[in-house]
Design a protein around this motif. Structure first.
Motif: not given
Length: 770
Positions: A368, A372, A397, A407, A414, A422, A424
């Motif tokens: 990710l 964030s 996420a 975000w 990334m 994960q 997104l």
């Protein structure tokens, strides 16, 4: 030589040795006091002689001396802590001593203070000690800890608990690299865990991020894929012991004499393991590939492959900010949106979208992005809504163990992970989504996904290894690493970058088995989890190569013990019984207890692998078949397997069922108990083969077998007369005629039957190979 001269020389030798031993004895001390400083000729040792502190010269051509701690028994010298990394001493008269104020001080030849512990207040009678966990400790005369080196690490962290940060006091744990391997002065790279929610580890080059772990989810850093695969990373983050603080716990790695984290002069964070026969090696390290370097592909750019060459792409709905720069391989400028969002956009963008709102595209398997915002929300639905309602939110996420991450602005740093990762949820304009939003943004996606042969809707995820990593792991398929050879192809031992050993099965281009068996084995083993089944870790499909990567079992296959005169003694009856019941439980799981009903169809001693404790694991599922619902029998025109282990109804008619595996299991028991191969059960003309005692209807189920073996069934069924016997045609000279015979061809094997004139009603099947 005269007598007098002899005694003079002997006396001189004794005097020399006495002084040498005295010097050696005096060169090691166990504490530093005001009256007993440490000179440049001495070393301070820990009680159990694990660590040593003293003066050292990292570059033999240099006159600069430093005071440091190193492992006493490790060669070459491995320094873990340095006192005066910015202020070397240049003469041999320097010393480490206790000053009049109780501080530990490093003095040069002119008694100038080069370095000090700088404890405030007076403390008479301090004493400095070196502990067996590698810490230089300053204690008061009463035993109170005044200062220790663990609060001031240089480039290394040893096993133990370390403060990550404390927001109340402002304390921060960081380790800083050496300038070079020969220069311990402060280098360019620093590693630490800044105080943020959720916390994540960083390596900085100067003030700029160089590598990032991804956030901590209470069990692992989610941007480190190795921590997501049943891997002992040796690192744990503990939050909440004190308000606004966190601690790092560094564990001792299994099978390592010593272990430590270290930041290298080139900015690579390594978890090192030392074993005597191998020396230091990295069980884990990062960044290793260009993809792992922070922001390598710029805003909204994703690094495509976890391999030596950097390849970037834009997220769906984005295009390169500069085509010219991207064509040159300069991706740091990243990507920009192709279509503006309706939320927060101008009137023309709203018209372009037809008044329809923005949506989200789910992109899986990612590390990710950074920067964030953490939101305390009830669930993923609320997380989605909070991002949708915030026009500046570019994605969200919902991560187990963390919660809602959103975000705003650019998405940076990334890359696609080789396994794990994960989801997104990327915010896109409605026109970018189409009628049915599908994640088409991952070319050559990892992990690989295939549909099940029985249910297309049922897909699997399997870690995909790149060919280069396999080449490195096996030392280019060195013959020394070859474990064995089967009909499928060779099997090699490999050592992955994290230090874990694996077994790599490489499909031979000349093998009779092809992509069907390859996919079959991948899909089956990835869905099946049992202590008596071998564990599949991933696969490699690249160029013409097809490989399966399994857990490595050090004792190899059962046949390497059972039929080896020198090793069969290691299989005492207790171990043989443990192997029998372990295989039985594995088969019971396949037949009745797993999510699928699986018939193995190729059960034999070479497909039973043994772990370090001699526990059995069933392997090789290339020929296995799945049964659905209440189905009990299956049939095939292509009979494949190993002669001697195939049930008669399968060999002759292509009919297979759970009882086919029971037949193979029975043969397996005969071999384990007798220590003889199935094809060695040859008897004289008056005796039938042991394999004759087997009729499909009389065979018990695996659940009944497990009950028998575990002693749950006290009454066992009486054995019955065999329905058929198996004999070589060359030994059947007493048969004078053949009638009503039929032959079925299966891979060079022919079968028929004859009436046995010696016993009424007995049918004898004859097996021969062309």
């Amino acid at each position: 030589m005269g007598r007098r001269e002899f005694f003079v020389k002997v006396g001189f030798l004794c005097f020399f040795l006495f002084n040498l031993f005295s010097f050696a004895y005096c060169s090691v001390i166990y504490n530093i006091t005001a009256s007993r400083p440490l000179s440049s000729e001495q070393t301070l040792n820990s009680p159990r002689q694990i660590f040593e502190l003293g003066f050292f010269t990292p570059n033999n051509n240099s006159h600069n001396q430093y005071v440091g701690i190193w492992f006493k028994e490790v060669s070459p010298q491995t320094v873990i802590w340095v006192v005066n990394r910015e202020n070397p001493v240049t003469n041999s008269s320097a010393s480490l001593t206790i000053g009049s104020d109780g501080n530990l001080r490093l003095l040069d030849g002119q008694q100038n203070s080069i370095w000090s512990t700088n404890i405030s207040g007076q403390s008479n009678g301090s004493i400095a000690l070196l502990s067996d966990d590698g810490k230089l400790v300053l204690n008061s005369i009463a035993g109170e800890n005044l200062w220790d080196s663990s609060q001031h690490p240089t480039d290394s962290l040893l096993p133990g608990t370390w403060l990550a940060y404390n927001n109340t006091t402002g304390e921060r744990l960081t380790v800083t690299s050496w300038k070079s391997d020969k220069d311990p002065s402060v280098g360019d790279f620093t590693a630490g865990v800044p105080p943020q929610t959720p916390p994540q580890a960083f390596v900085w080059k100067g003030s700029k991020p160089h590598w990032r772990s991804g956030p901590w989810d209470k069990t692992k850093f989610i941007g480190i894929p190795e921590m997501d695969a049943d891997y002992q990373s040796g690192l744990t983050l503990i939050e909440g012991l004190q308000p606004g603080s966190a601690y790092l716990t560094v564990s001792v790695l299994r099978n390592c004499s010593y272990s430590m984290f270290v930041i290298s002069p080139t900015g690579v964070l390594r978890f090192l393991c030392w074993v005597e026969v191998r020396g230091w090696y990295a069980r884990w390290e990062a960044p290793v590939t260009p993809c792992e370097v922070y922001g390598a592909c710029g805003p909204f750019g994703v690094c495509q492959r976890y391999e030596p060459n950097l390849t970037c792409r834009c997220l769906k709905g984005f295009v390169p900010k500069s085509d010219e720069e991207w064509s040159k391989g300069n991706w740091t400028g990243g990507c920009v949106r192709r279509n503006e969002l309706s939320c927060g956009g101008n009137a023309s963008s709203i018209n372009t979208q037809g008044g329809k709102p923005d949506g989200f595209l789910k992109i899986g398997g990612l590390k990710l992005p950074d920067l964030s915002e953490f939101l305390k929300v009830f669930d993923e639905i609320e997380c989605h809504q909070r991002c949708l309602n915030k026009c500046s939110c570019s994605g969200y996420a919902y991560v187990n163990g963390i919660g809602c991450l959103i975000w705003t602005g650019s998405l940076l740093d990334m890359h696609e992970l080789p396994f794990g990762g994960q989801d997104l949820n990327l915010r896109l304009a409605h026109t970018e989504l189409g009628e049915t939003p599908v994640d088409t943004s991952r070319e050559n996606s990892q992990p690989i996904m295939w549909g099940s042969t029985s249910e297309d809707k049922d897909s699997i995820e399997l870690p995909l290894f790149d060919f280069h990593s396999i080449i490195v792991a096996t030392n280019n398929f060195d013959i020394v690493n070859k474990l064995g050879q089967g009909g499928y192809g060779p099997v090699y031992k490999g050592t992955l970058q994290d230090g874990n050993d694996v077994a790599i099965k490489r499909l031979s281009s000349s093998s009779g088995q092809g992509m069907t068996e390859f996919k079959n084995e991948m899909m089956l083993i990835s869905k099946l989890q049992h202590r008596n089944l071998v564990r599949l870790l991933g696969c490699c499909i690249e160029r013409e190569e097809k490989m399966l990567i399994y857990e490595y079992l050090p004792n190899k296959s059962l046949d390497t013990y059972l039929f080896d005169p020198a090793r069969k003694a290691e299989l005492d009856w207790s171990r043989r019984f443990n192997i029998i019941i372990g295989v039985a439980r594995g088969l019971l799981y396949l037949h009745r207890d797993s999510c699928l009903r699986v018939i193995h169809r190729d059960l034999k001693v070479s497909n039973i692998l043994l772990d370090e404790k001699m526990n059995p694991k069933i392997s090789d599922f290339g020929l296995a078949r799945i049964f659905e619902g209440t189905q009990d029998l299956g049939s095939t025109h292509r009979v494949v397997g190993t002669i001697g282990y195939m049930a008669p109804e399968y060999l002759l008619g292509g009919i297979f069922s759970e009882k086919s595996d029971v037949f193979g299991f029975g043969v397996l028991i005969l071999e384990i108990v007798s220590g003889r191969k199935v094809n060695s059960f040859q008897y004289d003309k008056q005796h039938m083969s042991l394999l004759a005692y087997d009729n499909a209807a009389d065979r018990p189920t695996m659940s009944a077998i497990v009950s028998m073996l575990s002693g749950e069934k006290s009454t066992l069924p009486e054995p019955k007369q065999p329905t058929f016997t198996f004999q070589n045609i060359s030994s059947n000279n007493h048969f004078q005629s053949q009638s009503n015979s039929t032959w079925h061809g299966n891979h060079g094997v022919k079968a028929g039957y004859k009436h046995d004139r010696r016993s009424t009603g007995r049918v004898i099947f004859l097996i021969r190979s062309d």
